[in-house]
Scaffold this motif. Sequence first.
Motif, PDB file in Angstrom:
ATOM      1  N   ALA A  18      77.051  28.024  44.092  1.00 16.58           N
ATOM      2  CA  ALA A  18      77.723  26.730  43.994  1.00 16.58           C
ATOM      3  C   ALA A  18      76.712  25.598  43.945  1.00 16.58           C
ATOM      4  O   ALA A  18      75.671  25.634  44.614  1.00 16.58           O
ATOM      5  CB  ALA A  18      78.670  26.527  45.176  1.00 16.58           C
ATOM      6  N   ILE A  19      76.999  24.602  43.133  1.00 23.32           N
ATOM      7  CA  ILE A  19      76.307  23.313  43.145  1.00 23.32           C
ATOM      8  C   ILE A  19      77.379  22.266  43.409  1.00 23.32           C
ATOM      9  O   ILE A  19      78.314  22.111  42.621  1.00 23.32           O
ATOM     10  CB  ILE A  19      75.586  23.024  41.820  1.00 23.32           C
ATOM     11  CG1 ILE A  19      74.535  24.098  41.532  1.00 23.32           C
ATOM     12  CG2 ILE A  19      74.930  21.657  41.856  1.00 23.32           C
ATOM     13  CD1 ILE A  19      73.813  23.917  40.195  1.00 23.32           C
ATOM     14  N   LYS A  20      77.251  21.598  44.543  1.00 22.10           N
ATOM     15  CA  LYS A  20      78.312  20.695  44.998  1.00 22.10           C
ATOM     16  C   LYS A  20      79.624  21.478  45.071  1.00 22.10           C
ATOM     17  O   LYS A  20      79.692  22.559  45.653  1.00 22.10           O
ATOM     18  CB  LYS A  20      78.406  19.463  44.103  1.00 22.10           C
ATOM     19  CG  LYS A  20      77.256  18.493  44.295  1.00 22.10           C
ATOM     20  CD  LYS A  20      77.496  17.201  43.555  1.00 22.10           C
ATOM     21  CE  LYS A  20      76.475  16.142  44.008  1.00 22.10           C
ATOM     22  NZ  LYS A  20      76.616  14.897  43.262  1.00 22.10           N
ATOM     23  N   LYS A  21      80.670  20.952  44.443  1.00 28.99           N
ATOM     24  CA  LYS A  21      81.968  21.611  44.483  1.00 28.99           C
ATOM     25  C   LYS A  21      82.168  22.581  43.321  1.00 28.99           C
ATOM     26  O   LYS A  21      83.215  23.227  43.225  1.00 28.99           O
ATOM     27  CB  LYS A  21      83.086  20.570  44.466  1.00 28.99           C
ATOM     28  CG  LYS A  21      83.109  19.671  45.697  1.00 28.99           C
ATOM     29  CD  LYS A  21      84.240  18.649  45.596  1.00 28.99           C
ATOM     30  CE  LYS A  21      84.265  17.733  46.818  1.00 28.99           C
ATOM     31  NZ  LYS A  21      85.358  16.727  46.720  1.00 28.99           N
ATOM     32  N   LEU A  22      81.170  22.670  42.444  1.00 31.79           N
ATOM     33  CA  LEU A  22      81.288  23.544  41.282  1.00 31.79           C
ATOM     34  C   LEU A  22      80.821  24.948  41.649  1.00 31.79           C
ATOM     35  O   LEU A  22      79.654  25.168  41.961  1.00 31.79           O
ATOM     36  CB  LEU A  22      80.462  23.002  40.115  1.00 31.79           C
ATOM     37  CG  LEU A  22      80.489  23.827  38.826  1.00 31.79           C
ATOM     38  CD1 LEU A  22      81.917  23.986  38.304  1.00 31.79           C
ATOM     39  CD2 LEU A  22      79.601  23.171  37.770  1.00 31.79           C
ATOM     40  N   ARG A  23      81.743  25.903  41.589  1.00 34.53           N
ATOM     41  CA  ARG A  23      81.447  27.283  41.975  1.00 34.53           C
ATOM     42  C   ARG A  23      81.264  28.128  40.716  1.00 34.53           C
ATOM     43  O   ARG A  23      82.106  28.132  39.820  1.00 34.53           O
ATOM     44  CB  ARG A  23      82.581  27.861  42.819  1.00 34.53           C
ATOM     45  CG  ARG A  23      82.282  29.244  43.396  1.00 34.53           C
ATOM     46  CD  ARG A  23      83.431  29.730  44.273  1.00 34.53           C
ATOM     47  NE  ARG A  23      83.111  30.995  44.929  1.00 34.53           N
ATOM     48  CZ  ARG A  23      83.288  32.182  44.372  1.00 34.53           C
ATOM     49  NH1 ARG A  23      83.781  32.264  43.134  1.00 34.53           N
ATOM     50  NH2 ARG A  23      82.986  33.287  45.032  1.00 34.53           N
ATOM     51  N   PHE A  24      80.150  28.816  40.661  1.00 37.46           N
ATOM     52  CA  PHE A  24      79.847  29.709  39.553  1.00 37.46           C
ATOM     53  C   PHE A  24      80.167  31.141  39.984  1.00 37.46           C
ATOM     54  O   PHE A  24      79.704  31.599  41.030  1.00 37.46           O
ATOM     55  CB  PHE A  24      78.375  29.600  39.161  1.00 37.46           C
ATOM     56  CG  PHE A  24      77.958  28.209  38.760  1.00 37.46           C
ATOM     57  CD1 PHE A  24      78.163  27.754  37.473  1.00 37.46           C
ATOM     58  CD2 PHE A  24      77.368  27.356  39.685  1.00 37.46           C
ATOM     59  CE1 PHE A  24      77.788  26.473  37.101  1.00 37.46           C
ATOM     60  CE2 PHE A  24      76.988  26.075  39.327  1.00 37.46           C
ATOM     61  CZ  PHE A  24      77.197  25.629  38.030  1.00 37.46           C
ATOM     62  N   ARG A  25      80.898  31.870  39.151  1.00 36.70           N
ATOM     63  CA  ARG A  25      81.352  33.206  39.547  1.00 36.70           C
ATOM     64  C   ARG A  25      80.241  34.249  39.524  1.00 36.70           C
ATOM     65  O   ARG A  25      80.374  35.323  40.105  1.00 36.70           O
ATOM     66  CB  ARG A  25      82.498  33.659  38.648  1.00 36.70           C
ATOM     67  CG  ARG A  25      82.167  33.686  37.154  1.00 36.70           C
ATOM     68  CD  ARG A  25      83.393  34.066  36.339  1.00 36.70           C
ATOM     69  NE  ARG A  25      83.172  33.914  34.908  1.00 36.70           N
ATOM     70  CZ  ARG A  25      84.103  34.196  33.985  1.00 36.70           C
ATOM     71  NH1 ARG A  25      85.294  34.635  34.360  1.00 36.70           N
ATOM     72  NH2 ARG A  25      83.837  34.026  32.707  1.00 36.70           N
ATOM     73  N   ASN A  26      79.139  33.942  38.852  1.00 41.68           N
ATOM     74  CA  ASN A  26      77.957  34.805  38.857  1.00 41.68           C
ATOM     75  C   ASN A  26      76.750  33.947  38.514  1.00 41.68           C
ATOM     76  O   ASN A  26      76.844  32.717  38.518  1.00 41.68           O
ATOM     77  CB  ASN A  26      78.123  35.999  37.903  1.00 41.68           C
ATOM     78  CG  ASN A  26      78.451  35.566  36.484  1.00 41.68           C
ATOM     79  OD1 ASN A  26      77.665  34.901  35.819  1.00 41.68           O
ATOM     80  ND2 ASN A  26      79.648  35.943  36.018  1.00 41.68           N
ATOM     81  N   ARG A  27      75.622  34.563  38.231  1.00 41.43           N
ATOM     82  CA  ARG A  27      74.378  33.801  38.052  1.00 41.43           C
ATOM     83  C   ARG A  27      73.939  33.672  36.591  1.00 41.43           C
ATOM     84  O   ARG A  27      72.840  33.171  36.337  1.00 41.43           O
ATOM     85  CB  ARG A  27      73.262  34.472  38.852  1.00 41.43           C
ATOM     86  CG  ARG A  27      73.529  34.607  40.346  1.00 41.43           C
ATOM     87  CD  ARG A  27      73.744  33.262  41.010  1.00 41.43           C
ATOM     88  NE  ARG A  27      73.878  33.377  42.448  1.00 41.43           N
ATOM     89  CZ  ARG A  27      72.869  33.239  43.320  1.00 41.43           C
ATOM     90  NH1 ARG A  27      71.665  32.954  42.879  1.00 41.43           N
ATOM     91  NH2 ARG A  27      73.095  33.365  44.612  1.00 41.43           N
ATOM     92  N   LEU A 325      70.289  30.140  38.779  1.00 38.21           N
ATOM     93  CA  LEU A 325      71.095  30.532  37.630  1.00 38.21           C
ATOM     94  C   LEU A 325      70.146  30.875  36.495  1.00 38.21           C
ATOM     95  O   LEU A 325      69.190  30.135  36.234  1.00 38.21           O
ATOM     96  CB  LEU A 325      72.034  29.400  37.206  1.00 38.21           C
ATOM     97  CG  LEU A 325      73.100  28.968  38.222  1.00 38.21           C
ATOM     98  CD1 LEU A 325      73.789  27.685  37.750  1.00 38.21           C
ATOM     99  CD2 LEU A 325      74.134  30.068  38.443  1.00 38.21           C
ATOM    100  N   ILE A 326      70.408  31.982  35.799  1.00 33.61           N
ATOM    101  CA  ILE A 326      69.496  32.431  34.755  1.00 33.61           C
ATOM    102  C   ILE A 326      70.152  32.265  33.386  1.00 33.61           C
ATOM    103  O   ILE A 326      71.277  32.702  33.161  1.00 33.61           O
ATOM    104  CB  ILE A 326      69.062  33.903  34.979  1.00 33.61           C
ATOM    105  CG1 ILE A 326      67.946  34.298  34.025  1.00 33.61           C
ATOM    106  CG2 ILE A 326      70.238  34.859  34.903  1.00 33.61           C
ATOM    107  CD1 ILE A 326      66.610  33.687  34.357  1.00 33.61           C
ATOM    108  N   GLY A 327      69.456  31.602  32.489  1.00 32.68           N
ATOM    109  CA  GLY A 327      69.973  31.380  31.146  1.00 32.68           C
ATOM    110  C   GLY A 327      69.620  32.528  30.220  1.00 32.68           C
ATOM    111  O   GLY A 327      68.447  32.829  30.024  1.00 32.68           O
ATOM    112  N   MET A 328      70.648  33.164  29.668  1.00 28.44           N
ATOM    113  CA  MET A 328      70.452  34.222  28.671  1.00 28.44           C
ATOM    114  C   MET A 328      71.133  33.761  27.382  1.00 28.44           C
ATOM    115  O   MET A 328      72.133  34.323  26.939  1.00 28.44           O
ATOM    116  CB  MET A 328      71.027  35.540  29.180  1.00 28.44           C
ATOM    117  CG  MET A 328      70.395  36.051  30.453  1.00 28.44           C
ATOM    118  SD  MET A 328      70.983  37.702  30.921  1.00 28.44           S
ATOM    119  CE  MET A 328      70.189  38.716  29.657  1.00 28.44           C
ATOM    120  N   THR A 329      70.570  32.742  26.777  1.00 29.93           N
ATOM    121  CA  THR A 329      71.250  32.043  25.693  1.00 29.93           C
ATOM    122  C   THR A 329      71.219  32.846  24.401  1.00 29.93           C
ATOM    123  O   THR A 329      72.266  33.178  23.827  1.00 29.93           O
ATOM    124  CB  THR A 329      70.625  30.659  25.490  1.00 29.93           C
ATOM    125  OG1 THR A 329      70.607  29.975  26.754  1.00 29.93           O
ATOM    126  CG2 THR A 329      71.418  29.841  24.489  1.00 29.93           C
TER     127      THR A 329
END
Length: 678
Positions: A18-27, A325-329
Amino acid sequence: MADRPSVAARDPLLEPFAIKKLRFRNRIVSTSHASMLDEGGLPRERYQRYHEEKARGGLAMTMIGGSAMTSPDSSWGGGQLDLSSDRIVPHLAALAERIHGHGAAVMCQVSHLGRRATSYAANWLPVLAPSRVREVRNRNFPKEMDDADIARIVRDYADAALRCVQGGLDGVETVTGGHLIGQFLSPRTNRRTDGFGGSPENRARFGLMVHEAIRKRVGDDVVVGIRFVIDEGVADGSDFEDCLQLARIFEREGHIDYFNCIYGRMDTDLALAEDNMPGMFQRSAPYLGKVAQFRRETELPLIHAGGIRDVATARHTIREGVVDLIGMTRAHIADPHIVNKIMRGEEERIRPCVGASYCLYKKVNCIHNAASGRETVLGHEVEPASRRLKAVVIGGGPAGLEAARVCAERGHAVVLFEAAPKLGGQLLVATAAAERRDLMGIVDWRISELERLGVDIRTNCYAEADAVRGEEPDLVIVATGGIPDTDWLEGAELCDTVWDVLTGTVPGKSDVLVYDGTGRQAAASCALHLAQQGKSVCIATPDDALAIEMSYIDKSSFRKRFAELGIRSIVEVRLEKVERRGNTLQATFRNELTGAESRLEASQIVVEHGTLPAADIYHELRHLSANDGVTDVAFMMGGEEATAPAPGSFLLHRIGDAVSSRDVYSSIYEAYRLCSKL
């Protein structure tokens, strides 16, 4: 016995964050990039479907709007989202609803290009920058910004960010590298002597003003990040210590919530290729060491994307705490369903990113995923056919492998004939060059999929008409590729081909002339291969520059290595004849501009001129087929599922280089869109 822990419970990539109130379901995230799928600066159906597919595939967040325009004078001529007016808001809302519907977050990059914009297209406005320093790549001479310019553009940033929030996005991200904020930060591009130049505090002032204005406009709950250069990697720019000092200033001011770490600069093609967006000559994940160093010195959450091609590298990066968080663009352009496959325990089925950088050349087409960027017309998952048929595929190169895979996914019984002992076709030649060896992932992934699907693979099996008919097929796909085209050249029997040299069939001699009649990677790889062996090499082409059909990332890297190894080049000359002169060979050229004749001698002449179709079996079968071997263009481009042939007959189609000399993507795309309807 206790239940085995779930995949999610033991995989750091699948842990929430999470960053602030934004929750990420994975990385796992996909970072902002210019997809070129917008329509007049708006994210309409094609743009939305492209990002929706990644959300459907399970990632935590997709980031839109690579270089999205905050201001009318921030255009490079097209291919950017236009955040400079309210007309974009309903389209952002539609996109956000789609992404959120699959449980993913979505953010947008908001940016002003500064000197990277153009004065010669789109709005035809003067280019602005901190100082009158021209960018080599974009070639515009900028106006030095005055106080009015600064005030307007700061306001434009805030307005653009607000439009993103009004459209339902979860946050925004600015970008430094090469863009306007970064042009103020770097001493290479900021020569000012007022309060915006000189010391790190002064160079940071514009960026701080932008983020303060954004924060005031969107409020404290919205996530605001910065895609931040941690080292420009050049002597007169911001080194790691300078970038770290700048980062601490941004942290101290408190208006940003994370750093998205990038490396290098983007003011030349070579800088982009080797110091920013790693291409085929760069190792995987080349900047992780610097990112780890930055991590130890800063406090905010980190994102990083830079050549993270595979899940193992991504997992290691998260497990070791290098980033949050890892970017796999680019990996998600190859396979937008990465996360779902991890969660299903099917990691081995992930279509690999092979580092070809084709997506940077023909945006956003992956060299071996025909559906990427074409989601409105092609699905990423093959639909089953209404009736099971018997299919024979002749040829085990990229076109044949893809045809066999798609037919098998459709539910057809598939037999694959390959005359050689190994599958791969021309990719076996291409991957003999060290810098292109990762392309073998295209072949390996398909072989694995064919084995899973139960395809009957017969190598060392030259297909003849009687053998094909003996299989009693309903469908026959001829994907027999081609052979080197030398028929046009007088004296061709004295020459070798790129295939001969790269596969080691013919050794290189002391001095070699390589003739490149295509501008693709083959001849350049051969020239490099020979020079690395210590041979004296000259490369000639009828084009006006070397490597003309390559992406900017590939061509600049090849040219750099040619210069390092002393490979001579001659452009705008067409090879007409080769003759023997004692112990050497003499090549006769005709200048493309003047018509003047010239000659050059070498111990060995290697010719690359594409391929001739190897289509004998197609012509043998054509009159026996129900469709006379004709592939209807309208059907291939948009028709419904083909009607099965009458019993005892078969449909015949020819694809890939068996039709004409093209590239890997063309062959795979042709196989996919045809066979997905058969």
